[in-house]
Write an enzyme that holds these catalytic residues in place. Sequence first.
Site, PDB file in Angstrom:
ATOM      1  N   LYS A   1       0.682  -1.190   0.059  1.00 51.63           N
ATOM      2  CA  LYS A   1       0.027   0.013  -0.029  1.00 51.63           C
ATOM      3  C   LYS A   1       0.716   1.238  -0.088  1.00 51.63           C
ATOM      4  CE  LYS A   1      -3.745   2.283   2.474  1.00 51.63           C
ATOM      5  NZ  LYS A   1      -4.743   2.420   3.436  1.00 51.63           N
TER       6      LYS A   1
ATOM      7  N   LYS B   1      -2.107  -1.268  -3.995  1.00 50.20           N
ATOM      8  CA  LYS B   1      -3.012  -0.266  -4.017  1.00 50.20           C
ATOM      9  C   LYS B   1      -2.191   1.120  -4.106  1.00 50.20           C
ATOM     10  CE  LYS B   1      -6.320   2.162  -0.694  1.00 50.20           C
ATOM     11  NZ  LYS B   1      -6.387   1.913   0.709  1.00 50.20           N
TER      12      LYS B   1
END
Length: 324
Positions: free
Chosen positions: A197, A249
């Site tokens: 992330k 992400k």
Amino acid sequence: MPSQFPAVRPRRLRRNDSLRQLFQETEFNLGDLVLPIFVEEGIDDFIPITSMPGVRRIPESKLAGEIERYARAGIKSVMTFGVSHHLDADGSDTWNDNGLISRMVGICKDAVPEMVVMSDTCFCEYTAHGHCGVLHDGVVDNDATLLNLGRQAVVAARAGADFIAPSAAMDGQVQAIRQALDAAGFFDTSIMAYSTKFASALYGPFREAGGSALKGDRKSYQMNPMNRLEAVRESLLDEQEGADALMVKPAGAYLDIIRDIREASRLPLTAYQVSGEYAMIKFGAQAGAIDEARVVRESLGAIKRAGADLIFTYFAMDLARDGI
Ligand code: PBG
Ligand code: ZN
């Protein structure tokens, strides 16, 4: 015809729709998509999110009806985000058995038991300071936050969540959650690790969607977007810690990372097309610059082509409605 003219003509396989379909390498369908949703407590009506045209905060009283509508449209899975009115220093509402997370997961599973519910597991929508964990001297305390992640995960599992999806970006969070779930007997509750992330500017509209109170940034716990080796390492760590699936992400600007992780791991790999990616397409289309339907399909197709098995996307209901 000059002798040097190429015998190889790739255009032969592009001559018409039938040929193009026959030789298309990548496909995606509704079963590959997860719809992220925002549920706010203490409101009676839907609240539009202006930075994400078409996305609304859902009142708890209308959540069951929404889940039924998604299921009828062919959506197989949702990711739940709560918009809390009970903020405190640690985000303690998240481990309250009558708190928003517990209620929202319960409502979804009661409404449509076969809907796969992934419970976003973090604190930033439940803390007064908006950070993803416990603050000590202005710094997010990793290990104190791990304890609370375990508590929150058990509450979500007890409410029926199929997946715990920790997005807090704490070191060791997958292992801590796995241990807490197993200790409470939730051996079958899976972990969707937000394993790679990045600290991305593309989360901007999400902060409005979730009503984030954050003043600073998350660079001390989320990853530097410029790091490719570390990106693979982060996902492999989560695999070792017991993740059931990995995630990259954001998605669209990180296709190289998706491909790297796809080649480094045999776990299912997912990618999250985040709020800023959604907003860029929506506003670009509203301005008349791009064809929304085509760009949506191209962006999701590219994420699949890079190697993602599942995609989190706010476009999932649009695709369910209009067909793929
Ligand atoms: C918070 C969280 C964020 C998103 C999912 N969980 C924002 C952030 O990390 O700042 C972003 C989702 C999106 O932008 O669509 N833990
Ligand atoms: Zn967070």
